[in-house]
Design an enzyme around this catalytic site. Structure first.
Site, PDB file in Angstrom:
ATOM      1  N   ALA A  81       0.823  -1.212   0.000  1.00 24.48           N
ATOM      2  CA  ALA A  81       0.000   0.000   0.000  1.00 24.48           C
ATOM      3  C   ALA A  81       0.860   1.268   0.000  1.00 24.48           C
ATOM      4  O   ALA A  81       1.999   1.248   0.462  1.00 24.48           O
ATOM      5  CB  ALA A  81      -0.898  -0.017   1.241  1.00 24.48           C
ATOM      6  N   SER A 108      -1.537  -2.922  -5.116  1.00 28.43           N
ATOM      7  CA  SER A 108      -2.461  -2.866  -3.970  1.00 28.43           C
ATOM      8  C   SER A 108      -3.646  -1.966  -4.292  1.00 28.43           C
ATOM      9  O   SER A 108      -3.483  -0.921  -4.936  1.00 28.43           O
ATOM     10  CB  SER A 108      -1.717  -2.308  -2.746  1.00 28.43           C
ATOM     11  OG  SER A 108      -2.645  -1.969  -1.734  1.00 28.43           O
ATOM     12  N   ARG A 168       0.045  -3.192  15.611  1.00 27.92           N
ATOM     13  CA  ARG A 168       1.353  -2.759  15.114  1.00 27.92           C
ATOM     14  C   ARG A 168       1.966  -1.713  16.041  1.00 27.92           C
ATOM     15  O   ARG A 168       1.771  -0.516  15.871  1.00 27.92           O
ATOM     16  CB  ARG A 168       1.207  -2.190  13.706  1.00 27.92           C
ATOM     17  CG  ARG A 168       0.560  -3.166  12.749  1.00 27.92           C
ATOM     18  CD  ARG A 168       1.299  -3.237  11.439  1.00 27.92           C
ATOM     19  NE  ARG A 168       0.471  -3.939  10.467  1.00 27.92           N
ATOM     20  CZ  ARG A 168      -0.155  -3.341   9.461  1.00 27.92           C
ATOM     21  NH1 ARG A 168      -0.017  -2.054   9.247  1.00 27.92           N
ATOM     22  NH2 ARG A 168      -0.899  -4.046   8.639  1.00 27.92           N
ATOM     23  N   LYS A 233      -5.134 -14.558  -1.414  1.00 26.17           N
ATOM     24  CA  LYS A 233      -3.830 -14.319  -0.772  1.00 26.17           C
ATOM     25  C   LYS A 233      -4.027 -14.309   0.739  1.00 26.17           C
ATOM     26  O   LYS A 233      -4.912 -13.618   1.248  1.00 26.17           O
ATOM     27  CB  LYS A 233      -3.282 -12.965  -1.227  1.00 26.17           C
ATOM     28  CG  LYS A 233      -2.031 -12.507  -0.479  1.00 26.17           C
ATOM     29  CD  LYS A 233      -1.476 -11.238  -1.098  1.00 26.17           C
ATOM     30  CE  LYS A 233      -0.211 -10.775  -0.422  1.00 26.17           C
ATOM     31  NZ  LYS A 233      -0.446 -10.017   0.818  1.00 26.17           N
ATOM     32  N   HIS A 257       1.289 -12.251   5.288  1.00 23.78           N
ATOM     33  CA  HIS A 257       1.299 -10.795   5.151  1.00 23.78           C
ATOM     34  C   HIS A 257       2.631 -10.220   5.668  1.00 23.78           C
ATOM     35  O   HIS A 257       2.673  -9.116   6.199  1.00 23.78           O
ATOM     36  CB  HIS A 257       0.124 -10.209   5.936  1.00 23.78           C
ATOM     37  CG  HIS A 257      -0.620  -9.100   5.247  1.00 23.78           C
ATOM     38  ND1 HIS A 257      -1.859  -9.251   4.685  1.00 23.78           N
ATOM     39  CD2 HIS A 257      -0.314  -7.782   5.067  1.00 23.78           C
ATOM     40  CE1 HIS A 257      -2.286  -8.095   4.196  1.00 23.78           C
ATOM     41  NE2 HIS A 257      -1.351  -7.178   4.408  1.00 23.78           N
ATOM     42  N   ARG A 260       2.651  -9.151   9.424  1.00 23.84           N
ATOM     43  CA  ARG A 260       2.053  -7.859   9.799  1.00 23.84           C
ATOM     44  C   ARG A 260       0.651  -7.980  10.377  1.00 23.84           C
ATOM     45  O   ARG A 260       0.065  -6.988  10.773  1.00 23.84           O
ATOM     46  CB  ARG A 260       1.959  -6.959   8.554  1.00 23.84           C
ATOM     47  CG  ARG A 260       3.278  -6.596   7.969  1.00 23.84           C
ATOM     48  CD  ARG A 260       3.091  -5.975   6.599  1.00 23.84           C
ATOM     49  NE  ARG A 260       2.495  -4.661   6.615  1.00 23.84           N
ATOM     50  CZ  ARG A 260       3.126  -3.549   6.910  1.00 23.84           C
ATOM     51  NH1 ARG A 260       4.388  -3.591   7.258  1.00 23.84           N
ATOM     52  NH2 ARG A 260       2.508  -2.383   6.868  1.00 23.84           N
ATOM     53  N   GLY A 290       9.066 -13.200   3.815  1.00 20.56           N
ATOM     54  CA  GLY A 290      10.405 -13.528   4.286  1.00 20.56           C
ATOM     55  C   GLY A 290      11.428 -13.854   3.218  1.00 20.56           C
ATOM     56  O   GLY A 290      12.573 -14.161   3.548  1.00 20.56           O
ATOM     57  N   ARG A 312       8.873  -6.268   1.152  1.00 19.60           N
ATOM     58  CA  ARG A 312       9.700  -5.149   1.636  1.00 19.60           C
ATOM     59  C   ARG A 312      10.995  -4.931   0.844  1.00 19.60           C
ATOM     60  O   ARG A 312      11.369  -3.768   0.619  1.00 19.60           O
ATOM     61  CB  ARG A 312      10.015  -5.354   3.117  1.00 19.60           C
ATOM     62  CG  ARG A 312       8.776  -5.301   4.032  1.00 19.60           C
ATOM     63  CD  ARG A 312       9.179  -5.557   5.459  1.00 19.60           C
ATOM     64  NE  ARG A 312       8.072  -5.659   6.407  1.00 19.60           N
ATOM     65  CZ  ARG A 312       7.423  -6.782   6.693  1.00 19.60           C
ATOM     66  NH1 ARG A 312       7.734  -7.918   6.086  1.00 19.60           N
ATOM     67  NH2 ARG A 312       6.462  -6.777   7.586  1.00 19.60           N
TER      68      ARG A 312
HETATM   69  C1  LIG Z   1       4.225  -1.628   3.919  1.00 18.77           C
HETATM   70  C2  LIG Z   1       3.440  -2.836   3.514  1.00 18.77           C
HETATM   71  C3  LIG Z   1       2.181  -2.674   2.975  1.00 18.77           C
HETATM   72  C4  LIG Z   1       1.453  -3.792   2.551  1.00 18.77           C
HETATM   73  N1  LIG Z   1       0.240  -3.600   1.954  1.00 18.77           N
HETATM   74  C5  LIG Z   1      -0.458  -4.685   1.516  1.00 18.77           C
HETATM   75  C6  LIG Z   1      -1.683  -4.512   0.818  1.00 18.77           C
HETATM   76  O1  LIG Z   1      -2.147  -3.401   0.571  1.00 18.77           O
HETATM   77  N2  LIG Z   1      -2.347  -5.633   0.423  1.00 18.77           N
HETATM   78  C7  LIG Z   1      -1.855  -6.896   0.650  1.00 18.77           C
HETATM   79  O2  LIG Z   1      -2.488  -7.889   0.257  1.00 18.77           O
HETATM   80  N3  LIG Z   1      -0.673  -7.071   1.287  1.00 18.77           N
HETATM   81  C8  LIG Z   1       0.033  -6.007   1.706  1.00 18.77           C
HETATM   82  N4  LIG Z   1       1.229  -6.182   2.319  1.00 18.77           N
HETATM   83  C9  LIG Z   1       1.773  -7.559   2.463  1.00 18.77           C
HETATM   84  C10 LIG Z   1       2.612  -7.932   1.236  1.00 18.77           C
HETATM   85  O3  LIG Z   1       1.825  -8.050   0.088  1.00 18.77           O
HETATM   86  C11 LIG Z   1       3.353  -9.256   1.433  1.00 18.77           C
HETATM   87  O4  LIG Z   1       2.450 -10.257   1.821  1.00 18.77           O
HETATM   88  C12 LIG Z   1       4.483  -9.172   2.442  1.00 18.77           C
HETATM   89  O5  LIG Z   1       5.132  -7.926   2.407  1.00 18.77           O
HETATM   90  C13 LIG Z   1       5.493 -10.283   2.132  1.00 18.77           C
HETATM   91  O6  LIG Z   1       6.489 -10.328   3.090  1.00 18.77           O
HETATM   92  P1  LIG Z   1       7.948  -9.671   2.899  1.00 18.77           P
HETATM   93  O7  LIG Z   1       7.770  -8.203   3.063  1.00 18.77           O
HETATM   94  O8  LIG Z   1       8.700 -10.298   4.015  1.00 18.77           O
HETATM   95  O9  LIG Z   1       8.467 -10.054   1.526  1.00 18.77           O
HETATM   96  C14 LIG Z   1       1.984  -5.091   2.720  1.00 18.77           C
HETATM   97  C15 LIG Z   1       3.260  -5.237   3.246  1.00 18.77           C
HETATM   98  C16 LIG Z   1       3.989  -4.135   3.623  1.00 18.77           C
HETATM   99  C17 LIG Z   1       5.390  -4.336   4.151  1.00 18.77           C
END
Ligand SMILES: Cc1cc2nc3c(=O)[nH]c(=O)nc-3n(C[C@H](O)[C@H](O)[C@H](O)COP(=O)(O)O)c2cc1C
Length: 361
Positions: A81, A108, A168, A233, A257, A260, A290, A312
């Site tokens: 996002a 997103s 968070r 997802k 996620h 998160r 990860g 990330r």
């Molecule tokens: C800042 C941030 C925003 C995210 N926003 C969304 C989102 O809008 N929709 C969604 O399905 N996942 C969202 N995610 C999750 C990511 O799509 C993904 O599942 C996750 O970042 C994967 O893990 P990694 O960061 O360790 O690679 C977000 C993750 C982060 C770090």
């Protein structure tokens, strides 16, 4: 500098220096005590690679076909996002990076950039649209899906593991708020349900939010009515993967996620094999959470993933050097996947099978 410098870690460190405390907490933070975020990384350490030597590798490569689309490597940028928090060009820069590297991109629905602009920046590269179930119900959800289809997206990713935000602490401590110029521009016209004021003893989550949450019948309905293939997802349980297949999804993404949402759930890589076993090839299974090295991608593919999503790390590249930085991160991961494949004796992605890895525990 350590004896064993890690290029991606360098991006992470540089991004942390460049970002203000709020956006940094939003990007790198995790839910709860961070157990799941840590597990996502440690999970990969439990998987050793079993190489084969002296194989004929001529003509090999990392290309795949996924839902009738060609990708140069089994990687997609995960939906993230509000990317203008990280670089002025935000989602457009990420789309350019993904296109340059032949990786897919999932946008997103909370994109800070209009979806048509992002599509244009991606120049016809494989782009999917991620959405949450809309609180106003089926018609509103389908409307968003129709708009994504009309804009040129080729699949819908319905995220199901975050009906509400996780706890968070980092964001709370940093008092993170979106700046007024960063908004979910593709959702501004979405109708919002009107709630009567809470009565004493009523719970906001259970008595209000819960009444807007979807169930498997809604997912099946979306699969039947959406103009694009639907992917879910955020599945960790094999039983949910089976329900998703029955509902008619065209792929399942095993994900927590990035740690998160619900802290304490297992690493996504640990959850992957049981989901793959349950789905039995009925639809592709993807995973994220990860992945930090090309060798992690190799491990995920060996355990049955058809492709992975990177979250990330792409944003760290985006913060440090815009589209070029994000592109470089994707390139590093692909290069390392290639090296891993050659050293493990795998000519193509299809050659990366379960006997290429060994689970320590
Ligand atoms: C800042 C941030 C925003 C995210 N926003 C969304 C989102 O809008 N929709 C969604 O399905 N996942 C969202 N995610 C999750 C990511 O799509 C993904 O599942 C996750 O970042 C994967 O893990 P990694 O960061 O360790 O690679 C977000 C993750 C982060 C770090």
């Amino acid at each position: 500098m350590t004896d064993n410098p890690d290029l991606l870690e360098t991006y992470r460190t540089m991004a942390a220096k460049q970002l203000a405390i709020g956006p940094l907490a939003f990007l790198n933070g995790s839910a709860g005590a961070g157990l799941t975020q840590r597990a996502n990384r440690l999970g990969f350490d439990d998987i050793t690679i079993s190489p084969r030597v002296l194989r004929d590798l001529r003509g090999g490569g990392t290309a795949i076909q996924l839902l009738n689309q060609s990708l140069k490597s089994p990687m997609l940028v995960a939906p993230i996002a509000y990317q203008t928090l990280f670089a002025p060009q935000g989602e457009c820069a990420t789309a350019m990076a993904a296109a340059a590297q032949g990786a897919g991109m999932v946008l997103s629905c909370q994109s800070a950039t209009h979806m048509a602009k992002v599509q244009q920046a991606g120049e016809g590269n494989a782009t999917w649209f991620q959405m949450y179930w809309q609180a106003a119900g089926r018609a509103a959800t389908l409307k968003l899906a129709d708009t994504a289809a009309a804009t040129g997206f080729s699949a819908l990713v319905l995220t199901v593991d975050a009906p509400v935000n996780g706890v968070r602490d980092a964001e709370i401590t940093a008092a993170f708020r979106l700046p007024p110029d960063v908004t979910a521009v593709n959702l501004t016209n979405a109708p919002q349900p009107e709630f009567a004021p809470l009565k004493s003893g009523e719970s906001l989550l259970f008595d209000r939010v819960a009444s807007c949450l979807p169930n498997w019948d809604d997912v099946a309905w979306l699969c039947r009515n959406a103009p694009l293939p639907v992917i879910v997802k955020g599945v960790l349980s094999p039983a949910d993967a089976a329900l998703a297949v029955t509902a008619g999804v065209r792929a399942v993404i095993v994900s927590n996620h990035g740690g998160r949402v619900l802290d304490g759930v297992p690493a996504a890589i640990a959850a992957l094999p049981a989901v793959v076993d349950e789905v039995q090839g009925a639809v592709p299974v993807l995973m994220d959470s990860g992945i930090r090295r090309g060798s992690d991608i190799f491990r995920a593919l060996a355990l049955g993933a058809s492709a992975v999503l990177i979250g990330r790390p792409v944003m760290w590249g985006l913060v440090v050097n815009g589209a070029q930085g994000a592109s470089h991160v994707l390139r590093m991961l692909r290069d390392e996947l290639e090296v891993t494949m050659v050293l493990a004796g795998c000519r193509t992605i299809a050659d990366i099978t379960r006997d290429c890895v060994h689970l320590k525990r």
